[in-house]
Design an enzyme around this catalytic site. Structure first.
Site, PDB file in Angstrom:
ATOM      1  N   TYR A 270      -5.090 -14.432 -19.216  1.00 31.64           N
ATOM      2  CA  TYR A 270      -5.286 -14.251 -17.774  1.00 31.64           C
ATOM      3  C   TYR A 270      -6.398 -13.226 -17.550  1.00 31.64           C
ATOM      4  CZ  TYR A 270      -3.956 -13.000 -12.943  1.00 31.64           C
ATOM      5  OH  TYR A 270      -3.942 -12.754 -11.597  1.00 31.64           O
ATOM      6  N   ASN A 272      -7.349 -11.500 -15.099  1.00 30.49           N
ATOM      7  CA  ASN A 272      -7.073 -10.262 -14.353  1.00 30.49           C
ATOM      8  C   ASN A 272      -6.418  -9.200 -15.227  1.00 30.49           C
ATOM      9  OD1 ASN A 272      -8.150 -11.030 -11.935  1.00 30.49           O
ATOM     10  ND2 ASN A 272      -6.328 -10.502 -10.761  1.00 30.49           N
ATOM     11  N   TYR A 273      -5.888  -9.616 -16.389  1.00 27.82           N
ATOM     12  CA  TYR A 273      -5.398  -8.643 -17.358  1.00 27.82           C
ATOM     13  C   TYR A 273      -6.374  -8.653 -18.525  1.00 27.82           C
ATOM     14  CZ  TYR A 273      -0.988  -9.252 -14.807  1.00 27.82           C
ATOM     15  OH  TYR A 273      -0.024  -9.334 -13.852  1.00 27.82           O
TER      16      TYR A 273
END
Ligand SMILES: *[C@@H]1O[C@H](CO)[C@@H](O)[C@H](O)[C@H]1NC(C)=O
Ligand SMILES: *[C@@H]1O[C@H](CO)[C@@H](O)[C@H](O)[C@H]1NC(C)=O
Ligand SMILES: *[C@@H]1O[C@H](CO)[C@@H](O)[C@H](O)[C@H]1NC(C)=O
Ligand SMILES: *[C@@H]1O[C@H](CO)[C@@H](O)[C@H](O)[C@H]1NC(C)=O
Length: 331
Positions: A270, A272-273
């Site tokens: 992901y 965003n991480y």
């Protein structure tokens, strides 16, 4: 599967950082002059260089991970805290003109929720009842996730003073098939190890409506076919390289252990991480082939579409970071 502890995650900022990898006083002066020339409209109120007494506090304000608060962390030559579109335009135009690199402070998350009736039908053994759940508005959940005590006034969200930070490392996986019980037991064993420090795993349920959204619908490809996402996190307070090595190694070992049980070819992640363990662009020289390694983990086949967009709008790769999308000219 209660999601807790979000103090370790960054929230929304709009700070522009201008870096120059070849530190040059002239370049930086030219950049500042350019900013004043482009935008005389009170822009000096939002420009910070190391000579401004508040430079450090403005920089510190947006650091949410002690790993990026060391003497070895590159510091921006200039920080701009834009108040309007014209400030952003001036900062971008002048950075490009004078060969400075821009880094943008920002962040955001996109968690979805679960339903009680679905839990009772699919996981009756958990015995979840209404009393176990807390109903709240979205804005109240922000206060909850930030670990303030229940019923804290929403006014607390207006307090922008940084809260104490620790060191943190996170990684993600997407799960497509149920994980066998033995694998879950292996996770428990690892969580019991001393090196686990204050580690935590968050399981974010997918399925439902998300299953109807095809990979190619948006740049984020991980909806259809995903059972849930796992976010692994470890945080620690001890300073120094030894603690760093111990905890980072713990989370990397857990990540290796999980490989057979999560998405494969590519093992999805992901964006965003962001996880720099997946690889990084060479400084100042991005290669399509290299960037495909993490690009396809974050975006699957959409990576190539993003490369085409990038090639059309930023062929010179002005906007770049460790894992940015490369233009097609760079192989
Ligand atoms: C930082 O210092 C410069 C030079 O003295 C000044 O022009 C600018 O207004 C200062 N920035 C802020 C945000 O006060
Ligand atoms: C929060 O406020 C509600 C409504 O005022 C009250 O019923 C509840 O007991 C409070 N909860 C806590 C944990 O203080
Ligand atoms: C960063 O480090 C400095 C000094 O080492 C410390 O005073 C400050 O609180 C730290 N800031 C954050 C956000 O961790
Ligand atoms: C970038 O790549 C090109 C082509 O492979 C090479 O000639 C150049 O030296 C590289 N530049 C840097 C800064 O590594």
């Amino acid at each position: 599967m209660n999601c807790r502890s979000s103090s370790m995650f960054p929230f929304l900022f709009l700070f522009l950082f201008s870096f120059s990898w070849i530190a040059s006083a002239d370049r930086h002066e030219d950049f500042l002059q350019c900013l004043h020339y482009q935008n005389s409209n009170a822009i000096s109120k939002v420009i910070y260089t190391p000579i401004n007494s508040s430079y450090s506090s403005v920089l510190q304000f947006s650091i949410r991970n002690g790993r990026f608060n060391t003497s070895a962390t590159p510091k921006p030559l200039v920080i701009v805290t834009p108040l309007n579109v014209a400030h952003i335009q001036a900062a971008i135009a002048c950075s490009q003109k004078h060969g400075l690199q821009i880094r943008v402070r920002s962040g955001g998350h996109d968690y979805e929720d679960r339903l009680l009736s679905y839990m009772q039908e699919s996981f009756p053994e958990l015995g979840l009842v209404k009393e176990d759940c807390i109903e709240m508005s979205w804005i109240e959940s922000t206060v909850y996730f930030a670990q303030f005590p229940r019923n804290t006034s929403l006014e607390v969200l207006l307090n922008r003073s940084p809260r104490p930070t620790s060191f943190f490392k996170g990684k993600t996986d997407f799960v497509k098939e149920p994980i066998p019980k033995t694998a879950l037991e292996g996770i428990w064993e690892r969580l019991d190890q001393v090196d686990a420090g204050s580690a935590e795993l968050q399981f974010t349920a997918y399925g439902g409506k998300m299953n109807e959204i095809a990979e190619s619908s948006t740049p984020f490809p991980h909806r259809a076919g995903t059972l849930y996402q796992i976010h692994y996190g470890i945080s620690w307070d001890e300073e120094g390289i030894e603690a760093y090595a111990k905890y980072i190694s713990w989370i990397r070992r857990l990540y290796s252990y999980m490989a057979p049980y999560v998405s494969k070819n590519p093992r999805q992640a992901y964006v965003n991480y962001r996880d720099l363990d997946l690889g990084v662009n060479n400084l100042g020289n991005t290669s399509y082939r290299q960037a495909s390694i993490w690009g396809t983990k974050y975006f699957k086949n959409n990576f190539d579409r993003l490369v085409r967009v990038k090639t059309a709008v930023d062929p010179a790769n002005f906007f770049r970071n460790e894992q940015s999308i490369p233009p097609l000219s760079s192989w």
